[in-house]
Write a protein that holds these residues in place. Structure first.
Motif, PDB file in Angstrom:
ATOM      1  N   THR A   1       0.643  -1.419  -0.103  1.00  0.00           N
ATOM      2  CA  THR A   1       0.047   0.035   0.021  1.00  0.00           C
ATOM      3  C   THR A   1       0.987   1.382  -0.003  1.00  0.00           C
ATOM      4  O   THR A   1       0.190   2.328  -0.463  1.00  0.00           O
ATOM      5  CB  THR A   1      -0.931   0.137   1.386  1.00  0.00           C
ATOM      6  N   SER A   2       2.086   1.031   0.332  1.00  0.00           N
ATOM      7  CA  SER A   2       2.879   2.191   0.426  1.00  0.00           C
ATOM      8  C   SER A   2       2.457   3.348   1.383  1.00  0.00           C
ATOM      9  O   SER A   2       2.563   4.409   1.289  1.00  0.00           O
ATOM     10  CB  SER A   2       3.347   3.074  -0.891  1.00  0.00           C
ATOM     11  N   SER A   3       1.669   2.874   2.470  1.00  0.00           N
ATOM     12  CA  SER A   3       0.923   4.160   3.176  1.00  0.00           C
ATOM     13  C   SER A   3       0.948   3.395   4.891  1.00  0.00           C
ATOM     14  O   SER A   3       0.474   2.493   5.068  1.00  0.00           O
ATOM     15  CB  SER A   3      -0.434   4.322   2.805  1.00  0.00           C
ATOM     16  N   SER A   4       1.677   4.028   5.605  1.00  0.00           N
ATOM     17  CA  SER A   4       1.721   3.678   6.972  1.00  0.00           C
ATOM     18  C   SER A   4       0.345   3.804   7.664  1.00  0.00           C
ATOM     19  O   SER A   4       0.118   3.109   8.499  1.00  0.00           O
ATOM     20  CB  SER A   4       2.608   4.482   7.852  1.00  0.00           C
ATOM     21  N   ASN A   5      -0.504   4.923   7.102  1.00  0.00           N
ATOM     22  CA  ASN A   5      -1.807   5.164   7.819  1.00  0.00           C
ATOM     23  C   ASN A   5      -2.664   4.053   7.300  1.00  0.00           C
ATOM     24  O   ASN A   5      -3.354   3.565   8.184  1.00  0.00           O
ATOM     25  CB  ASN A   5      -2.432   6.675   7.241  1.00  0.00           C
TER      26      ASN A   5
ATOM     27  N   GLY B   1      12.442   4.901   7.843  1.00  0.00           N
ATOM     28  CA  GLY B   1      12.733   4.724   6.272  1.00  0.00           C
ATOM     29  C   GLY B   1      12.701   5.780   5.252  1.00  0.00           C
ATOM     30  O   GLY B   1      13.498   6.059   4.302  1.00  0.00           O
ATOM     31  N   THR B   2      11.569   6.875   5.550  1.00  0.00           N
ATOM     32  CA  THR B   2      11.537   8.064   4.873  1.00  0.00           C
ATOM     33  C   THR B   2      12.806   8.709   5.180  1.00  0.00           C
ATOM     34  O   THR B   2      13.590   9.277   4.298  1.00  0.00           O
ATOM     35  CB  THR B   2      10.400   8.547   5.346  1.00  0.00           C
ATOM     36  N   ALA B   3      13.507   8.743   6.575  1.00  0.00           N
ATOM     37  CA  ALA B   3      14.508   9.551   6.825  1.00  0.00           C
ATOM     38  C   ALA B   3      16.014   8.913   6.270  1.00  0.00           C
ATOM     39  O   ALA B   3      16.699   9.685   5.616  1.00  0.00           O
ATOM     40  CB  ALA B   3      14.691   9.562   8.091  1.00  0.00           C
TER      41      ALA B   3
ATOM     42  N   ALA C   1       3.638  12.804   5.991  1.00  0.00           N
ATOM     43  CA  ALA C   1       2.288  11.998   6.401  1.00  0.00           C
ATOM     44  C   ALA C   1       2.387  10.649   6.079  1.00  0.00           C
ATOM     45  O   ALA C   1       3.229  10.348   5.035  1.00  0.00           O
ATOM     46  CB  ALA C   1       1.274  12.589   5.576  1.00  0.00           C
ATOM     47  N   GLY C   2       1.722   9.690   6.493  1.00  0.00           N
ATOM     48  CA  GLY C   2       1.828   8.354   6.348  1.00  0.00           C
ATOM     49  C   GLY C   2       0.980   7.816   5.242  1.00  0.00           C
ATOM     50  O   GLY C   2       0.207   6.853   5.214  1.00  0.00           O
ATOM     51  N   VAL C   3       1.173   8.818   3.910  1.00  0.00           N
ATOM     52  CA  VAL C   3       0.577   8.399   2.698  1.00  0.00           C
ATOM     53  C   VAL C   3       1.696   8.475   1.553  1.00  0.00           C
ATOM     54  O   VAL C   3       2.972   8.661   1.876  1.00  0.00           O
ATOM     55  CB  VAL C   3      -0.337   9.201   2.459  1.00  0.00           C
TER      56      VAL C   3
ATOM     57  N   GLY D   1       4.335   8.523  -1.113  1.00  0.00           N
ATOM     58  CA  GLY D   1       5.116   9.545  -1.812  1.00  0.00           C
ATOM     59  C   GLY D   1       5.341  10.995  -1.178  1.00  0.00           C
ATOM     60  O   GLY D   1       6.056  11.857  -1.709  1.00  0.00           O
ATOM     61  N   VAL D   2       5.002  11.066   0.143  1.00  0.00           N
ATOM     62  CA  VAL D   2       5.105  12.368   0.494  1.00  0.00           C
ATOM     63  C   VAL D   2       6.339  12.635   1.120  1.00  0.00           C
ATOM     64  O   VAL D   2       6.986  13.764   1.044  1.00  0.00           O
ATOM     65  CB  VAL D   2       4.149  12.607   1.907  1.00  0.00           C
ATOM     66  N   GLY D   3       7.064  11.545   1.481  1.00  0.00           N
ATOM     67  CA  GLY D   3       8.371  11.560   1.953  1.00  0.00           C
ATOM     68  C   GLY D   3       9.504  12.528   0.725  1.00  0.00           C
ATOM     69  O   GLY D   3      10.270  13.072   0.956  1.00  0.00           O
ATOM     70  N   LEU D   4       9.055  12.368  -0.420  1.00  0.00           N
ATOM     71  CA  LEU D   4       9.670  12.866  -1.630  1.00  0.00           C
ATOM     72  C   LEU D   4       9.446  14.582  -1.592  1.00  0.00           C
ATOM     73  O   LEU D   4      10.381  15.219  -1.674  1.00  0.00           O
ATOM     74  CB  LEU D   4       9.356  12.229  -2.879  1.00  0.00           C
TER      75      LEU D   4
ATOM     76  N   LEU E   1      10.971   2.280  -3.865  1.00  0.00           N
ATOM     77  CA  LEU E   1      11.414   2.616  -2.687  1.00  0.00           C
ATOM     78  C   LEU E   1      10.617   3.016  -1.434  1.00  0.00           C
ATOM     79  O   LEU E   1      10.826   2.605  -0.421  1.00  0.00           O
ATOM     80  CB  LEU E   1      12.527   3.817  -2.839  1.00  0.00           C
ATOM     81  N   ASP E   2       9.397   3.828  -1.902  1.00  0.00           N
ATOM     82  CA  ASP E   2       8.365   4.023  -1.152  1.00  0.00           C
ATOM     83  C   ASP E   2       7.888   2.837  -0.453  1.00  0.00           C
ATOM     84  O   ASP E   2       7.471   2.763   0.602  1.00  0.00           O
ATOM     85  CB  ASP E   2       7.264   4.937  -1.779  1.00  0.00           C
ATOM     86  N   MET E   3       7.597   1.856  -1.190  1.00  0.00           N
ATOM     87  CA  MET E   3       6.975   0.482  -0.931  1.00  0.00           C
ATOM     88  C   MET E   3       8.117  -0.032   0.291  1.00  0.00           C
ATOM     89  O   MET E   3       7.328  -0.418   1.515  1.00  0.00           O
ATOM     90  CB  MET E   3       6.738  -0.416  -1.864  1.00  0.00           C
ATOM     91  N   THR E   4       9.255  -0.006  -0.036  1.00  0.00           N
ATOM     92  CA  THR E   4       9.915  -0.686   0.906  1.00  0.00           C
ATOM     93  C   THR E   4      10.137   0.188   2.256  1.00  0.00           C
ATOM     94  O   THR E   4      10.444  -0.370   3.313  1.00  0.00           O
ATOM     95  CB  THR E   4      11.626  -0.843   0.390  1.00  0.00           C
ATOM     96  N   ARG E   5      10.447   1.535   1.967  1.00  0.00           N
ATOM     97  CA  ARG E   5      10.586   2.506   3.294  1.00  0.00           C
ATOM     98  C   ARG E   5       9.423   2.346   4.066  1.00  0.00           C
ATOM     99  O   ARG E   5       9.323   2.577   5.393  1.00  0.00           O
ATOM    100  CB  ARG E   5      10.985   3.720   2.934  1.00  0.00           C
ATOM    101  N   THR E   6       8.073   2.106   3.712  1.00  0.00           N
ATOM    102  CA  THR E   6       7.010   2.160   4.213  1.00  0.00           C
ATOM    103  C   THR E   6       6.985   1.142   5.189  1.00  0.00           C
ATOM    104  O   THR E   6       6.567   0.948   6.267  1.00  0.00           O
ATOM    105  CB  THR E   6       5.705   2.301   3.459  1.00  0.00           C
ATOM    106  N   ALA E   7       7.343  -0.103   4.758  1.00  0.00           N
ATOM    107  CA  ALA E   7       7.342  -1.410   5.513  1.00  0.00           C
ATOM    108  C   ALA E   7       8.412  -1.222   6.774  1.00  0.00           C
ATOM    109  O   ALA E   7       8.193  -1.569   7.798  1.00  0.00           O
ATOM    110  CB  ALA E   7       8.055  -2.485   4.584  1.00  0.00           C
ATOM    111  N   VAL E   8       9.662  -0.373   6.476  1.00  0.00           N
ATOM    112  CA  VAL E   8      10.489  -0.345   7.531  1.00  0.00           C
ATOM    113  C   VAL E   8       9.940   0.810   8.380  1.00  0.00           C
ATOM    114  O   VAL E   8       9.900   0.654   9.654  1.00  0.00           O
ATOM    115  CB  VAL E   8      11.778   0.386   6.971  1.00  0.00           C
ATOM    116  N   ASN E   9       9.275   2.058   7.835  1.00  0.00           N
ATOM    117  CA  ASN E   9       8.663   2.791   9.109  1.00  0.00           C
ATOM    118  C   ASN E   9       7.592   2.234   9.916  1.00  0.00           C
ATOM    119  O   ASN E   9       7.862   2.537  11.047  1.00  0.00           O
ATOM    120  CB  ASN E   9       7.668   3.807   7.947  1.00  0.00           C
ATOM    121  N   ILE E  10       6.872   1.244   9.608  1.00  0.00           N
ATOM    122  CA  ILE E  10       5.828   0.554  10.608  1.00  0.00           C
ATOM    123  C   ILE E  10       6.284  -0.350  11.435  1.00  0.00           C
ATOM    124  O   ILE E  10       6.141  -0.357  12.468  1.00  0.00           O
ATOM    125  CB  ILE E  10       4.712   0.041   9.858  1.00  0.00           C
TER     126      ILE E  10
HETATM  127  N1  ASP Z   1       4.923   6.226   2.225  1.00  0.00           N
HETATM  128  C1  ASP Z   1       5.460   6.580   3.373  1.00  0.00           C
HETATM  129  C2  ASP Z   1       4.536   5.841   4.659  1.00  0.00           C
HETATM  130  O1  ASP Z   1       3.543   6.065   4.737  1.00  0.00           O
HETATM  131  C3  ASP Z   1       5.764   8.113   3.664  1.00  0.00           C
HETATM  132  C4  ASP Z   1       6.886   8.522   2.526  1.00  0.00           C
HETATM  133  O2  ASP Z   1       8.006   8.250   2.884  1.00  0.00           O
HETATM  134  O3  ASP Z   1       6.467   8.929   1.310  1.00  0.00           O
HETATM  135  O4  ASP Z   1       5.240   5.840   5.609  1.00  0.00           O
END
Ligand code: ASP
Length: 419
Positions: free
Chosen positions: A263-267, A302-304, A342-344, A346-349, A376-385
């Motif tokens: 989903t690429s979304s933490s939220n 992941g975003t950081a 925001a946890g949606v 592409g916002v990291g970019l 990368l967004d997919m992967t970093r979101t998995a790391v974020n959560i």
């Molecule tokens: N997609 C990321 C998230 O929901 C945020 C981002 O890095 O764009 O965690």
């Protein structure tokens, strides 16, 4: 078959289908995508998104009411935020160090003169933090403003615990509301394999692979930093502070990681990640319901990492030498930028523009990485959560230990029912 196995099979099947379509079936793909992959994915995504706001409200309210003592919430809050900040700073440092070591911006031809990127206005972080108390809770709910919903729910939870028996009816309604939501999450999760298949097949099918070849080393650095951070920072801290086997931690949390990946979304993943942490990692509901929604909103390691690597990459492309002070500025602003993300998808970019501007690097550099950001967004979101779950496990264990040494305060409502 276990759900996590099914999700992993769906991820692989989706990736293979998308890849085959991408390489051979270009005329068939648009049709399949609009009538099969996208609807499957969208349906699943909407179903879990539907549950996010009510789950956050019910579970945090219940958690705050159950904790009762504001001091306990303060203590949990302090531990949580400390863990979030420290791990985020470690994440960026890993990303930056690896970029210096592997030099992704010096190998290959990157032309910035034709690159175009319009930096979108990023929301000022100070405003986001100051507006944490909603002046209109209904608006917070309709807008899905996570921090405001969290603040409102904590207030209601406290009031519930202060008024005790007087508001027993409301407490029961919220408790039952929470049960309803958890039941729905469990039901929706049965569709997760189908949903992830659709989302991945659609994303991979649309991916332009030419961009990937040129950006191969940049992607490798980001992925490697994400992997190192997960293994060492999360695996290590879970083993050290929670005395939990890291392999079991990752295995238990895998279904949520799979959903975050697709989903690429933490939220959007929040209902799933809370459910999985409570069921598989045995995090008490009162802790999971506080740490994870907060983490999905402000903790984005992941975003950081991506922001750290991207900054150094762009600096290397334009041949800018960053001083130590500038590097420290990058770490600090990337911590803030990831909090403000925001946890949606592409916002990291979008928030990366802020980091680049503080060290005078051209935001047009984002045009170079945008083409490969989806994966990368997919992967970093998995790391974020995963960072949020690691924090929940550690805080839960430290609270358990603390309670072992104290006389445990009985839960007001349980006492009442027991009588
Ligand atoms: N997609 C990321 C998230 O929901 C945020 C981002 O890095 O764009 O965690």
């Amino acid at each position: 078959m276990k759900l996590s196995t099914k999700i992993i099979i769906a991820l692989i099947a989706g990736a293979v289908t998308g890849l085959v379509m991408n390489l051979y079936g270009s005329s068939l793909f648009p049709l399949l995508d609009s009538f099969l992959f996208t609807p499957l994915g969208k349906l699943f995504l909407n179903l879990i998104n539907m549950l996010v706001v009510p789950i956050v409200f019910f579970s945090i309210t219940l958690g705050a009411a159950g904790l009762g003592d504001p001091k306990k919430l303060g203590r949990i809050g302090l531990k949580t935020i400390s863990y979030f900040l420290i791990t985020t700073a470690i994440a960026i440092t890993i990303g930056i160090s690896l970029s210096y070591f592997l030099q992704p911006g010096t190998i290959g031809q990157f032309d910035l003169s034709t690159a175009q990127y319009e930096a979108k206005e990023a929301p000022p972080i100070a405003d986001t933090l100051l507006n944490i108390i909603p002046t209109n809770p209904v608006r917070a709910f309709t807008e899905g403003n996570m921090l405001q919903i969290i603040a409102f729910s904590i207030c209601i939870g406290f009031a519930l615990s202060a008024l005790g028996n007087k508001v027993k009816g409301v407490y029961r309604i919220i408790e039952q509301g929470n049960d309803l939501m958890m039941f729905l999450v469990n039901t929706v999760m049965k569709l997760a394999p189908l949903g992830t298949f659709g989302l991945i097949a659609s994303a991979v099918g649309k991916q332009g692979f030419d961009a990937m070849k040129a950006m191969g080393l940049y992607m490798t650095v980001v992925l490697l930093a994400l992997l190192l951070h997960s293994i060492f920072t999360y695996g290590g801290s879970v083993a050290l502070f929670a005395r939990k086997n890291p392999i079991e931690f990752f295995k238990g949390f895998a279904p949520a990681m799979g959903v975050a990946f697709s989903t690429s979304s933490s939220n959007a993943t929040l209902p799933v990640s809370m459910n999985v942490a409570q069921k598989n990692l045995k995090v008490p509901e009162s802790i999971s319901s506080f740490v994870q929604p907060l983490g999905a909103t402000i903790n984005m390691d992941g975003t950081a990492i991506m922001q750290g690597v991207a900054t150094i990459f762009i600096a290397q492309v334009v041949g800018a030498d960053l001083t130590l002070t500038q590097l420290i500025t990058v770490v600090l602003t990337a911590v803030l930028a990831s909090i403000g993300t925001a946890g949606v998808p592409g916002v990291g970019l979008v928030m990366l523009a802020m980091v680049l501007q503080t060290v005078n690097l051209p935001v047009e550099g984002i045009a170079l990485i945008i083409g490969v950001d989806r994966l990368l967004d997919m992967t970093r979101t998995a790391v974020n959560i995963t960072g949020d779950a690691a924090c929940a496990v550690i805080v839960a264990e430290s609270e358990r230990k603390l309670e072992e040494n104290q006389i445990v305060q009985p839960n007001l409502y349980e006492e009442e029912t027991a009588v």
